[in-house]
Write an enzyme that holds these catalytic residues in place. Structure first.
Site, PDB file in Angstrom:
ATOM      1  N   GLY A 161       0.839  -1.205   0.000  1.00  0.00           N
ATOM      2  CA  GLY A 161       0.000   0.000   0.000  1.00  0.00           C
ATOM      3  C   GLY A 161       0.864   1.240   0.000  1.00  0.00           C
ATOM      4  O   GLY A 161       2.101   1.157   0.088  1.00  0.00           O
ATOM      5  N   ASP A 205       3.080  -2.590   8.351  1.00  0.00           N
ATOM      6  CA  ASP A 205       2.111  -2.576   7.253  1.00  0.00           C
ATOM      7  C   ASP A 205       1.079  -1.475   7.491  1.00  0.00           C
ATOM      8  O   ASP A 205       0.920  -1.003   8.622  1.00  0.00           O
ATOM      9  CB  ASP A 205       1.415  -3.954   7.189  1.00  0.00           C
ATOM     10  CG  ASP A 205       0.767  -4.227   5.838  1.00  0.00           C
ATOM     11  OD1 ASP A 205       0.687  -3.311   4.998  1.00  0.00           O
ATOM     12  OD2 ASP A 205       0.335  -5.376   5.623  1.00  0.00           O
ATOM     13  N   GLY A 206       0.400  -1.093   6.457  1.00  0.00           N
ATOM     14  CA  GLY A 206      -0.680  -0.125   6.568  1.00  0.00           C
ATOM     15  C   GLY A 206      -1.982  -0.810   6.956  1.00  0.00           C
ATOM     16  O   GLY A 206      -2.027  -2.018   7.210  1.00  0.00           O
ATOM     17  N   LYS A 225      -8.065  -4.713   6.587  1.00  0.00           N
ATOM     18  CA  LYS A 225      -7.014  -4.593   5.590  1.00  0.00           C
ATOM     19  C   LYS A 225      -7.498  -5.223   4.289  1.00  0.00           C
ATOM     20  O   LYS A 225      -8.498  -5.909   4.270  1.00  0.00           O
ATOM     21  CB  LYS A 225      -5.728  -5.288   6.075  1.00  0.00           C
ATOM     22  CG  LYS A 225      -5.013  -4.476   7.129  1.00  0.00           C
ATOM     23  CD  LYS A 225      -3.638  -5.044   7.506  1.00  0.00           C
ATOM     24  CE  LYS A 225      -2.733  -5.335   6.356  1.00  0.00           C
ATOM     25  NZ  LYS A 225      -2.462  -4.165   5.481  1.00  0.00           N
ATOM     26  N   GLU A 269      -0.541 -10.613   3.570  1.00  0.00           N
ATOM     27  CA  GLU A 269      -0.282  -9.717   4.713  1.00  0.00           C
ATOM     28  C   GLU A 269      -0.625 -10.398   6.036  1.00  0.00           C
ATOM     29  O   GLU A 269       0.110 -10.262   7.025  1.00  0.00           O
ATOM     30  CB  GLU A 269      -1.101  -8.432   4.560  1.00  0.00           C
ATOM     31  CG  GLU A 269      -0.608  -7.537   3.435  1.00  0.00           C
ATOM     32  CD  GLU A 269      -1.540  -6.374   3.125  1.00  0.00           C
ATOM     33  OE1 GLU A 269      -1.077  -5.395   2.537  1.00  0.00           O
ATOM     34  OE2 GLU A 269      -2.732  -6.448   3.462  1.00  0.00           O
ATOM     35  N   LYS A 305      -7.711   6.946   9.718  1.00  0.00           N
ATOM     36  CA  LYS A 305      -8.051   5.514   9.645  1.00  0.00           C
ATOM     37  C   LYS A 305      -8.615   4.982  10.963  1.00  0.00           C
ATOM     38  O   LYS A 305      -9.072   3.851  11.031  1.00  0.00           O
ATOM     39  CB  LYS A 305      -6.788   4.706   9.294  1.00  0.00           C
ATOM     40  CG  LYS A 305      -6.091   5.111   7.987  1.00  0.00           C
ATOM     41  CD  LYS A 305      -6.663   4.367   6.827  1.00  0.00           C
ATOM     42  CE  LYS A 305      -5.993   4.664   5.495  1.00  0.00           C
ATOM     43  NZ  LYS A 305      -4.693   4.066   5.317  1.00  0.00           N
TER      44      LYS A 305
HETATM   45  C1  5RP Z   1      -3.283  -3.622   1.191  1.00  0.00           C
HETATM   46  C2  5RP Z   1      -3.608  -3.044   2.512  1.00  0.00           C
HETATM   47  C3  5RP Z   1      -3.103  -1.671   2.778  1.00  0.00           C
HETATM   48  O1  5RP Z   1      -2.242  -1.720   3.855  1.00  0.00           O
HETATM   49  C4  5RP Z   1      -4.262  -0.776   3.078  1.00  0.00           C
HETATM   50  O2  5RP Z   1      -5.150  -0.812   1.985  1.00  0.00           O
HETATM   51  C5  5RP Z   1      -3.820   0.659   3.339  1.00  0.00           C
HETATM   52  O3  5RP Z   1      -3.343   1.234   2.163  1.00  0.00           O
HETATM   53  P1  5RP Z   1      -2.743   2.708   2.116  1.00  0.00           P
HETATM   54  O4  5RP Z   1      -1.526   2.715   2.968  1.00  0.00           O
HETATM   55  O5  5RP Z   1      -2.439   2.922   0.652  1.00  0.00           O
HETATM   56  O6  5RP Z   1      -3.804   3.654   2.617  1.00  0.00           O
HETATM   57  O7  5RP Z   1      -4.240  -3.632   3.342  1.00  0.00           O
HETATM   58  O8  5RP Z   1      -3.897  -4.868   1.029  1.00  0.00           O
END
Ligand code: 5RP
Length: 261
Positions: free
Chosen positions: A34, A89-90, A102, A111, A129
């Site tokens: 992401g 991770d995001g 996610k 993930e 978020k």
């Molecule tokens: C990918 C994810 C990402 O971590 C989530 O969508 C957040 O994305 P971003 O950092 O672009 O806002 O789960 O599968």
């Protein structure tokens, strides 16, 4: 140019930068997917180049693998790494217990496997978020292509008995064709609006034949680094019950000045 970065992108950047400092020499690190995770991977790449930091990175998607390699980070598979020290991770949403949605980028299957195989999972996110109750963001569910419409019907039936407000599942598209994950599957985005009992829903969804994995991360995330557009970051540790505040833009220094291109 840096001036073009939106406050949300700046927030993502500072969260990613703060989390990248948690990586220590010799660590095996899960690399999320992401836009926020990409900032973290870039910062890690800088640390590899500038400090000689030695890390083995386990990417959670082909996109992240490509980026990490381009930046000179050593990439290994999860099976080669065995177990990870840390995954960063995001997330699309997180609540007060650090339960997550996610899969907005369609990578939640890898993930979740990678995060679960880690001593610690740290989520990096902009402040927007954070939610009281998960579910405003559509919940991604990875399903195998065979019989996906039957799988969707079964999911919608199961949702009738859950504490949710909506029950419709939409096949994620990529232009005219269904979106295809790294594992060759499709994604159903469930428009639930509210998930009253995420733990129960995560278990029920994974019982439906054809479902590979849902995007609810329950009891997986240990820490969240929340970024703000003005450079403030907040680090919450759910296990320790601690909150740290930091300010990454200090004394007029423009933290974003090296972000060009
Ligand atoms: C990918 C994810 C990402 O971590 C989530 O969508 C957040 O994305 P971003 O950092 O672009 O806002 O789960 O599968």
């Amino acid at each position: 140019m840096t001036g073009d970065l939106s406050p949300i992108d700046k927030a993502k950047y500072v969260a990613a930068r703060r989390a990248a400092e948690m990586v220590q020499d010799g660590m095996r690190v899960g690399l999320g997917t992401g836009s926020t995770a990409a900032w973290m991977v870039r910062r890690l790449g800088e640390r590899v180049q500038e400090e000689g930091l030695r890390v083995k990175g386990v990417p959670t998607s082909t996109r992240t693998a490509q980026l990490a390699r381009e930046l000179g980070i050593e990439v290994v598979s999860l099976d080669q790494a065995g177990w990870l020290d840390l995954t960063i991770d995001g997330a699309d949403e997180f609540d007060g217990e650090l339960n997550l949605i996610k899969g907005g980028g369609g990578a939640h299957l890898q993930e979740k496997i990678v995060a679960t195989a880690s001593d610690q999972m740290v989520v990096i996110a902009d402040a927007g978020k954070e939610v009281e109750t998960l579910g405003a963001f559509p919940l991604p569910v990875e399903v195998i292509p065979f019989g996906w419409q039957t799988t969707r019907t079964l999911i919608e039936e199961a949702l009738d008995t859950m504490d949710v407000l909506g029950t419709s599942g939409a096949l994620r598209m990529n232009g005219e064709a269904p979106f295809v994950t790294d594992e060759g599957n499709h994604i159903l985005d469930l428009h639930l609006q509210r998930i009253g009992n995420p733990r129960q829903l995560a278990l029920v969804l994974n019982q439906v034949p054809g479902v590979v994995e849902n995007g609810l991360f329950i009891d997986i995330c240990d820490k969240v680094v929340i970024g703000h557009g003005d450079g403030r970051v907040e680090l919450r540790d759910i296990n320790e019950g601690t909150i740290e505040l930091d300010q990454l833009v200090e004394g007029g220094e423009n933290l974003f000045s090296d972000l060009a291109d």
